[in-house]
Design a protein around this motif. Structure first.
Motif, short mmCIF file in Angstrom:
data_model
loop_
_atom_site.label_atom_id
_atom_site.label_comp_id
_atom_site.label_asym_id
_atom_site.label_seq_id
_atom_site.Cartn_x
_atom_site.Cartn_y
_atom_site.Cartn_z
N PRO A 134 1.15 -1.33 0.07
CA PRO A 134 0.15 0.08 -0.05
C PRO A 134 1.33 0.84 0.08
O PRO A 134 1.91 1.48 0.34
CB PRO A 134 -0.85 -0.13 1.18
N ALA A 135 0.33 2.32 -0.19
CA ALA A 135 0.87 3.48 -0.73
C ALA A 135 0.15 4.63 0.04
O ALA A 135 -0.96 3.94 0.37
CB ALA A 135 1.13 3.87 -1.58
N ALA A 136 0.54 5.74 0.51
CA ALA A 136 -0.16 7.46 1.76
C ALA A 136 -1.45 6.91 0.52
O ALA A 136 -2.42 7.83 0.83
CB ALA A 136 0.76 8.46 1.04
N ASN A 137 -2.07 7.08 -1.51
CA ASN A 137 -3.57 7.49 -1.65
C ASN A 137 -3.47 6.34 -2.44
O ASN A 137 -4.19 6.27 -3.66
CB ASN A 137 -2.79 8.23 -2.52
N VAL A 138 -2.94 5.34 -2.06
CA VAL A 138 -3.37 4.15 -3.13
C VAL A 138 -3.73 2.86 -2.41
O VAL A 138 -3.47 2.39 -1.94
CB VAL A 138 -2.26 3.74 -4.79
N SER A 139 -4.83 2.58 -3.41
CA SER A 139 -5.72 1.23 -1.98
C SER A 139 -6.29 0.69 -3.63
O SER A 139 -6.36 0.69 -4.88
CB SER A 139 -6.62 1.20 -0.90
N GLY A 140 -6.58 -0.19 -3.39
CA GLY A 140 -7.82 -1.23 -4.24
C GLY A 140 -7.60 -2.92 -4.02
O GLY A 140 -7.66 -3.23 -2.97
N ILE A 141 -8.39 -3.11 -5.40
CA ILE A 141 -8.67 -5.05 -4.92
C ILE A 141 -8.33 -5.36 -5.55
O ILE A 141 -8.26 -5.50 -7.27
CB ILE A 141 -10.08 -4.61 -5.10
N LEU A 142 -7.39 -6.83 -5.38
CA LEU A 142 -6.95 -7.04 -6.49
C LEU A 142 -7.75 -8.52 -7.01
O LEU A 142 -8.80 -8.98 -6.12
CB LEU A 142 -5.87 -8.32 -5.59
N GLU A 143 -7.32 -9.33 -8.17
CA GLU A 143 -8.32 -10.01 -9.17
C GLU A 143 -7.37 -11.17 -8.19
O GLU A 143 -6.07 -11.52 -9.00
CB GLU A 143 -8.13 -9.26 -10.79
N ARG A 144 -7.89 -12.24 -8.17
CA ARG A 144 -7.39 -13.62 -7.77
C ARG A 144 -8.78 -14.71 -9.10
O ARG A 144 -9.68 -14.61 -8.61
CB ARG A 144 -7.15 -14.34 -6.70
N ALA A 145 -7.92 -15.46 -10.07
CA ALA A 145 -8.58 -16.45 -10.63
C ALA A 145 -9.19 -17.96 -9.37
O ALA A 145 -8.34 -17.66 -8.42
CB ALA A 145 -7.99 -17.21 -11.79
N GLY A 248 -8.55 -31.08 -27.97
CA GLY A 248 -9.58 -31.66 -28.22
C GLY A 248 -10.48 -32.74 -26.98
O GLY A 248 -10.69 -33.68 -26.62
N LYS A 249 -10.13 -32.05 -25.96
CA LYS A 249 -10.79 -32.52 -24.98
C LYS A 249 -10.53 -31.43 -23.24
O LYS A 249 -10.82 -30.04 -24.11
CB LYS A 249 -8.74 -33.27 -23.78
N PRO A 250 -11.82 -31.73 -22.94
CA PRO A 250 -12.15 -30.35 -22.01
C PRO A 250 -11.26 -29.59 -22.33
O PRO A 250 -9.88 -29.70 -21.47
CB PRO A 250 -12.38 -31.14 -20.85
N VAL A 251 -11.88 -28.18 -22.12
CA VAL A 251 -10.87 -26.79 -21.85
C VAL A 251 -11.71 -26.12 -20.77
O VAL A 251 -12.66 -25.93 -21.25
CB VAL A 251 -10.85 -26.38 -23.00
N ILE A 252 -11.63 -25.34 -20.07
CA ILE A 252 -11.67 -25.16 -18.83
C ILE A 252 -11.14 -22.82 -19.01
O ILE A 252 -10.42 -23.11 -19.27
CB ILE A 252 -12.07 -25.36 -17.61
N GLY A 253 -12.21 -22.43 -18.67
CA GLY A 253 -11.98 -20.96 -18.18
C GLY A 253 -12.14 -20.22 -17.06
O GLY A 253 -12.29 -20.58 -15.52
N MET A 254 -11.98 -18.87 -16.65
CA MET A 254 -11.91 -18.39 -15.49
C MET A 254 -13.35 -16.96 -15.55
O MET A 254 -13.50 -16.51 -14.91
CB MET A 254 -10.48 -18.06 -15.11
N ALA A 266 -16.60 -23.15 -16.20
CA ALA A 266 -15.57 -22.29 -14.60
C ALA A 266 -16.79 -21.94 -13.81
O ALA A 266 -18.06 -22.05 -13.30
CB ALA A 266 -15.79 -20.83 -15.51
N VAL A 267 -16.27 -21.65 -12.47
CA VAL A 267 -16.29 -21.14 -11.25
C VAL A 267 -16.53 -19.61 -11.72
O VAL A 267 -14.47 -19.15 -11.46
CB VAL A 267 -15.89 -21.64 -10.33
N ALA A 268 -16.48 -18.22 -12.38
CA ALA A 268 -16.54 -17.67 -12.71
C ALA A 268 -16.02 -16.10 -11.83
O ALA A 268 -16.34 -16.46 -11.27
CB ALA A 268 -17.56 -17.29 -14.34
N LYS A 269 -15.31 -15.48 -12.23
CA LYS A 269 -15.00 -14.70 -11.66
C LYS A 269 -15.70 -13.07 -12.54
O LYS A 269 -15.66 -13.86 -13.65
CB LYS A 269 -13.00 -13.85 -11.26
N ASN A 270 -15.60 -12.22 -12.32
CA ASN A 270 -16.03 -11.12 -13.25
C ASN A 270 -15.55 -9.15 -12.88
O ASN A 270 -15.41 -9.05 -12.04
CB ASN A 270 -17.68 -11.54 -12.47
N GLY A 271 -15.79 -8.95 -13.83
CA GLY A 271 -15.21 -7.29 -13.90
C GLY A 271 -15.99 -7.08 -12.84
O GLY A 271 -15.83 -5.64 -13.02
N GLN A 272 -17.16 -6.69 -13.04
CA GLN A 272 -17.97 -6.17 -12.35
C GLN A 272 -17.95 -5.84 -10.92
O GLN A 272 -17.40 -4.65 -9.94
CB GLN A 272 -19.61 -6.47 -12.72
#
Length: 334
Positions: A134-145, A248-254, A266-272
């Motif tokens: 963290p910084a004096a003027n910066v915070s936020g939310i991390l993105e984790r799949a 040619g086999k199962p392919v999954i995403g996030m 997927a167990v999907a995350k979302n940008g919203q």
């Protein structure tokens, strides 16, 4: 004593609520600059924008800058300088920076501990310490799949799953995801048989063919902007469809938009969630809460998604109990 009818009381309450709304044309109290790492048409950026506007559309004038680093990474520093020019011209009360490139190229060198304007990031895959947060003027939310949860879901659908391979793009976002996978791998319900990074579509397809004999399923991650043989950056849906056919086999995403391209589940995350959380954090800061009292957080929400066409193509017939809370989706037209 004077008594009002219930209807009269309701009318008074409605009028009071209307009076609290901003009048048409009335200036909003805040100006917020939003610097997006990628391009405006990218589904992930659209989701983040929806989240931001769900919280700030009525209280802030929003101005967007898109750095387009998925399609032109080398042009990112110049786009960051352009964002800085917009910052000085717009004089925002707060800033939101979406994804790692906007943080690395714009926030860290130009805003972190250099201005008093509160800054909230979202969609950051790397560890916050990589940027000095963290910084004096910066915070936020991390993105984790939700890797662990997605693999567990696939394991319910395909109990024979024992070996899971991963494929992502060779860029800062992809490398950050590989670090997350390595940190969590021991907790996955399948052995991580390979983690591969690709620089081109042809390389990704060659890797996919190679992985067919050494894995039971493939997790594809964050491939937007991977170039074809001519150097043209491709949309993620083009890449995922080509990789799926090749593997040619199962392919999954996030993400939900991944599953709508034809990936299995997927167990999907979302940008919203990313955008809305950053917007709420920024609103607190603009209202006077010190940024130091707004701790960095991470996404928590996940949605189970299953593509109907892909499920049928692999002959998967899940027990009904496994589908509780699962959204069935159709493949978008190619």
């Amino acid at each position: 004593m004077f008594h009002r009818s219930p209807a009269a009381i309701l009318a008074v309450l409605v009028m009071a609520a209307i009076c609290l709304l901003p009048a048409r044309g009335e200036a909003t109290p805040y100006r917020v600059l939003v610097v997006m790492s990628y391009h405006e048409s990218m589904p992930w950026e659209r989701e983040i924008r929806e989240g931001i506007e769900s919280q700030l559309a009525r209280t802030a004038t929003l101005r967007y800058v898109y750095m387009n680093t998925k399609n032109d990474f080398s042009g990112g520093p110049e786009q960051a300088r352009q964002a800085l020019r917009v910052y000085h011209e717009f004089r925002p009360h707060g800033v939101i920076a979406a994804d790692d490139d906007a943080v690395a190229m714009f926030v860290a060198p130009y805003l972190k501990n250099r201005v008093t304007t509160p800054v909230m990031f979202c969609g950051v895959n790397d560890e916050p310490t990589a940027y000095g947060f963290p910084a004096a003027n910066v915070s936020g939310i991390l993105e984790r799949a939700h890797f662990r949860e997605s693999i567990a879901f696939l394991h319910q659908l395909r109990p024979s799953l024992t070996r899971m391979a991963f494929l992502t793009i060779d860029n800062p976002t992809g490398r950050a995801y590989t670090r997350q996978i390595r940190q969590e791998a021991a907790s996955y319900p399948a052995t991580v048989s390979a983690i591969k990074l690709a620089k081109t579509l042809n390389q990704a397809l060659a890797i996919s063919r190679e992985l067919r004999s050494t894995s039971d399923a493939l997790f594809v991650i964050a491939m937007e902007g991977l170039p074809d043989a001519s150097g043209r950056p491709l949309a993620e849906k083009e890449i995922f469809r080509a990789v799926s056919r090749c593997y040619g086999k199962p392919v999954i995403g996030m993400n939900e938009f991944n599953i709508r391209t034809g990936l299995l589940c997927a167990v999907a995350k979302n940008g919203q969630e990313q955008g809305a959380t950053a917007a709420r954090m920024l609103l607190r800061a603009m209202e006077g809460t010190p940024v130091s009292r707004i701790p960095i957080t991470r996404n928590r929400n996940g949605k189970r998604l299953l593509n109907v066409r892909a499920m049928k193509s692999f002959g998967i017939k899940p027990r009904p109990v496994f589908l509780v809370g699962t959204q069935m989706v159709e493949t978008e037209h190619e």
